[in-house]
Design a protein around this motif. Structure first.
Motif, PDB file in Angstrom:
ATOM      1  N   TYR A  51      17.158  -5.031   1.733  1.00  0.00           N
ATOM      2  CA  TYR A  51      18.238  -5.944   1.368  1.00  0.00           C
ATOM      3  C   TYR A  51      17.990  -7.339   1.929  1.00  0.00           C
ATOM      4  CZ  TYR A  51      22.840  -8.061   1.146  1.00  0.00           C
ATOM      5  OH  TYR A  51      23.878  -8.921   0.919  1.00  0.00           O
ATOM      6  N   MET A  52      17.520  -7.400   3.172  1.00  0.00           N
ATOM      7  CA  MET A  52      17.251  -8.708   3.789  1.00  0.00           C
ATOM      8  C   MET A  52      16.127  -9.445   3.063  1.00  0.00           C
ATOM      9  SD  MET A  52      19.437  -9.207   6.128  1.00  0.00           S
ATOM     10  CE  MET A  52      18.829 -10.419   7.259  1.00  0.00           C
ATOM     11  N   SER A  53      15.113  -8.686   2.635  1.00  0.00           N
ATOM     12  CA  SER A  53      14.021  -9.358   1.918  1.00  0.00           C
ATOM     13  C   SER A  53      14.483  -9.849   0.550  1.00  0.00           C
ATOM     14  CB  SER A  53      12.818  -8.425   1.786  1.00  0.00           C
ATOM     15  OG  SER A  53      13.149  -7.322   0.983  1.00  0.00           O
ATOM     16  N   LEU A  54      15.366  -9.108  -0.106  1.00  0.00           N
ATOM     17  CA  LEU A  54      15.927  -9.589  -1.377  1.00  0.00           C
ATOM     18  C   LEU A  54      16.816 -10.803  -1.149  1.00  0.00           C
ATOM     19  CD1 LEU A  54      16.914  -6.413  -3.437  1.00  0.00           C
ATOM     20  CD2 LEU A  54      15.246  -8.164  -4.030  1.00  0.00           C
ATOM     21  N   TYR A  55      17.555 -10.805  -0.076  1.00  0.00           N
ATOM     22  CA  TYR A  55      18.452 -11.913   0.234  1.00  0.00           C
ATOM     23  C   TYR A  55      17.663 -13.198   0.482  1.00  0.00           C
ATOM     24  CZ  TYR A  55      22.091 -14.596   2.584  1.00  0.00           C
ATOM     25  OH  TYR A  55      22.979 -15.574   2.946  1.00  0.00           O
ATOM     26  N   GLN A  56      16.472 -13.046   1.076  1.00  0.00           N
ATOM     27  CA  GLN A  56      15.644 -14.219   1.337  1.00  0.00           C
ATOM     28  C   GLN A  56      14.823 -14.625   0.117  1.00  0.00           C
ATOM     29  OE1 GLN A  56      13.336 -13.220   4.771  1.00  0.00           O
ATOM     30  NE2 GLN A  56      15.046 -13.511   6.188  1.00  0.00           N
ATOM     31  N   GLY A  57      14.925 -13.881  -0.961  1.00  0.00           N
ATOM     32  CA  GLY A  57      14.238 -14.236  -2.197  1.00  0.00           C
ATOM     33  C   GLY A  57      12.842 -13.669  -2.294  1.00  0.00           C
ATOM     34  N   ASN A  58      12.476 -12.718  -1.482  1.00  0.00           N
ATOM     35  CA  ASN A  58      11.148 -12.119  -1.510  1.00  0.00           C
ATOM     36  C   ASN A  58      11.252 -10.751  -2.206  1.00  0.00           C
ATOM     37  OD1 ASN A  58       8.537 -11.452  -1.091  1.00  0.00           O
ATOM     38  ND2 ASN A  58       8.566 -11.768   1.126  1.00  0.00           N
ATOM     39  N   ALA A  59      11.276 -10.775  -3.545  1.00  0.00           N
ATOM     40  CA  ALA A  59      11.447  -9.546  -4.318  1.00  0.00           C
ATOM     41  C   ALA A  59      10.215  -8.644  -4.197  1.00  0.00           C
ATOM     42  CB  ALA A  59      11.714  -9.863  -5.783  1.00  0.00           C
ATOM     43  N   GLY A  60       9.034  -9.227  -4.013  1.00  0.00           N
ATOM     44  CA  GLY A  60       7.813  -8.429  -3.881  1.00  0.00           C
ATOM     45  C   GLY A  60       7.845  -7.546  -2.638  1.00  0.00           C
ATOM     46  N   LEU A  61       8.340  -8.081  -1.533  1.00  0.00           N
ATOM     47  CA  LEU A  61       8.430  -7.297  -0.305  1.00  0.00           C
ATOM     48  C   LEU A  61       9.461  -6.176  -0.445  1.00  0.00           C
ATOM     49  CD1 LEU A  61       7.561  -6.891   2.622  1.00  0.00           C
ATOM     50  CD2 LEU A  61       9.365  -8.503   3.280  1.00  0.00           C
ATOM     51  N   ALA A  62      10.586  -6.475  -1.098  1.00  0.00           N
ATOM     52  CA  ALA A  62      11.609  -5.447  -1.315  1.00  0.00           C
ATOM     53  C   ALA A  62      11.056  -4.317  -2.178  1.00  0.00           C
ATOM     54  CB  ALA A  62      12.846  -6.048  -1.964  1.00  0.00           C
ATOM     55  N   GLU A  63      10.283  -4.678  -3.186  1.00  0.00           N
ATOM     56  CA  GLU A  63       9.681  -3.666  -4.055  1.00  0.00           C
ATOM     57  C   GLU A  63       8.693  -2.812  -3.269  1.00  0.00           C
ATOM     58  OE1 GLU A  63       6.810  -3.513  -7.969  1.00  0.00           O
ATOM     59  OE2 GLU A  63       8.026  -5.294  -7.626  1.00  0.00           O
ATOM     60  N   LYS A  64       7.900  -3.433  -2.408  1.00  0.00           N
ATOM     61  CA  LYS A  64       6.951  -2.669  -1.585  1.00  0.00           C
ATOM     62  C   LYS A  64       7.671  -1.719  -0.633  1.00  0.00           C
ATOM     63  CE  LYS A  64       3.306  -6.108  -1.733  1.00  0.00           C
ATOM     64  NZ  LYS A  64       2.519  -7.095  -0.988  1.00  0.00           N
ATOM     65  N   ILE A  65       8.791  -2.155  -0.077  1.00  0.00           N
ATOM     66  CA  ILE A  65       9.556  -1.294   0.826  1.00  0.00           C
ATOM     67  C   ILE A  65      10.106  -0.088   0.080  1.00  0.00           C
ATOM     68  CG2 ILE A  65      11.661  -1.181   2.220  1.00  0.00           C
ATOM     69  CD1 ILE A  65      11.076  -4.048   3.110  1.00  0.00           C
ATOM     70  N   VAL A  66      10.632  -0.318  -1.126  1.00  0.00           N
ATOM     71  CA  VAL A  66      11.173   0.788  -1.921  1.00  0.00           C
ATOM     72  C   VAL A  66      10.069   1.773  -2.298  1.00  0.00           C
ATOM     73  CG1 VAL A  66      12.237   1.368  -4.135  1.00  0.00           C
ATOM     74  CG2 VAL A  66      13.145  -0.517  -2.775  1.00  0.00           C
ATOM     75  N   VAL A  67       8.908   1.282  -2.684  1.00  0.00           N
ATOM     76  CA  VAL A  67       7.785   2.158  -3.024  1.00  0.00           C
ATOM     77  C   VAL A  67       7.317   2.927  -1.784  1.00  0.00           C
ATOM     78  CG1 VAL A  67       5.366   2.168  -3.764  1.00  0.00           C
ATOM     79  CG2 VAL A  67       7.038   0.800  -5.001  1.00  0.00           C
ATOM     80  N   ALA A  68       7.322   2.279  -0.643  1.00  0.00           N
ATOM     81  CA  ALA A  68       6.918   2.960   0.586  1.00  0.00           C
ATOM     82  C   ALA A  68       7.904   4.074   0.950  1.00  0.00           C
ATOM     83  CB  ALA A  68       6.818   1.954   1.731  1.00  0.00           C
ATOM     84  N   VAL A  69       9.194   3.824   0.764  1.00  0.00           N
ATOM     85  CA  VAL A  69      10.195   4.863   1.050  1.00  0.00           C
ATOM     86  C   VAL A  69      10.021   6.044   0.107  1.00  0.00           C
ATOM     87  CG1 VAL A  69      12.666   5.379   0.966  1.00  0.00           C
ATOM     88  CG2 VAL A  69      11.855   3.301   2.071  1.00  0.00           C
ATOM     89  N   GLY A  82      16.657   5.632   7.556  1.00  0.00           N
ATOM     90  CA  GLY A  82      16.870   5.268   6.147  1.00  0.00           C
ATOM     91  C   GLY A  82      17.751   4.051   6.002  1.00  0.00           C
ATOM     92  N   VAL A  83      18.808   3.984   6.805  1.00  0.00           N
ATOM     93  CA  VAL A  83      19.703   2.820   6.752  1.00  0.00           C
ATOM     94  C   VAL A  83      18.966   1.555   7.190  1.00  0.00           C
ATOM     95  CG1 VAL A  83      21.739   1.792   7.857  1.00  0.00           C
ATOM     96  CG2 VAL A  83      21.835   4.129   7.001  1.00  0.00           C
ATOM     97  N   LEU A  84      18.126   1.657   8.207  1.00  0.00           N
ATOM     98  CA  LEU A  84      17.365   0.484   8.649  1.00  0.00           C
ATOM     99  C   LEU A  84      16.381   0.011   7.585  1.00  0.00           C
ATOM    100  CD1 LEU A  84      16.705   1.396  12.387  1.00  0.00           C
ATOM    101  CD2 LEU A  84      18.263  -0.332  11.489  1.00  0.00           C
ATOM    102  N   ILE A  85      15.730   0.945   6.916  1.00  0.00           N
ATOM    103  CA  ILE A  85      14.775   0.566   5.857  1.00  0.00           C
ATOM    104  C   ILE A  85      15.498  -0.088   4.689  1.00  0.00           C
ATOM    105  CG2 ILE A  85      13.191   1.513   4.137  1.00  0.00           C
ATOM    106  CD1 ILE A  85      12.310   3.523   6.276  1.00  0.00           C
ATOM    107  N   ILE A  86      16.646   0.463   4.308  1.00  0.00           N
ATOM    108  CA  ILE A  86      17.418  -0.152   3.220  1.00  0.00           C
ATOM    109  C   ILE A  86      17.911  -1.535   3.641  1.00  0.00           C
ATOM    110  CG2 ILE A  86      19.585   0.052   1.917  1.00  0.00           C
ATOM    111  CD1 ILE A  86      19.068   3.080   1.849  1.00  0.00           C
ATOM    112  N   ASP A  87      18.259  -1.694   4.899  1.00  0.00           N
ATOM    113  CA  ASP A  87      18.667  -2.999   5.399  1.00  0.00           C
ATOM    114  C   ASP A  87      17.516  -4.003   5.319  1.00  0.00           C
ATOM    115  OD1 ASP A  87      20.527  -4.793   6.562  1.00  0.00           O
ATOM    116  OD2 ASP A  87      19.544  -4.497   8.507  1.00  0.00           O
TER     117      ASP A  87
END
Length: 114
Positions: free
Chosen positions: A80-98, A72-77
């Motif tokens: 966070y890294m995808s949001l930091y790089q400006g890729n909000a779509g990937l962060a949203e997909k990760i959250v939906v996948a979790v 869980g910590v790795l997935i949240i990391d």
């Protein structure tokens, strides 16, 4: 000091001198102790094995919980890294996948039973 009832071998002459009732009681006591002793020892063995099984299952459960927490910590990391790089779509997909993964495990059903 504890007094122990021990079976002491006797000679035939001593057996013949004792009354029949006393001799029968001694024989019955010796028979009962011989029957009860293996049962008592087996109960001790069963108790130690049950304790060992419980320790093994508790250790396995704690490892599983720690592993799930680490994943869980790795997935949240990653999110966070995808949001930091400006890729909000990937962060949203990760959250939906979790969320989908947790729903697949039945987390939603188990919380309603509590």
């Amino acid at each position: 000091m504890e007094e122990r009832n021990e079976v002491v071998p006797v000679t035939n002459a001593e057996i013949m001198r004792k009354p029949t009732e006393e001799r029968n009681l001694e024989l019955l006591a010796a028979l009962a102790s011989n029957l009860a002793q293996p049962f008592a020892e087996s109960q001790k063995v069963v108790a130690t094995e049950a304790t060992k099984r419980h320790e093994i299952s508790a250790k396995a459960g704690s490892r599983m919980i720690f592993g799930a927490f680490l994943i869980g910590v790795l997935i949240i990391d990653l999110a966070y890294m995808s949001l930091y790089q400006g890729n909000a779509g990937l962060a949203e997909k990760i959250v939906v996948a979790v969320i989908g993964f947790l729903a697949g495990l039945g987390v939603g059903r188990t919380t309603s039973k509590l």
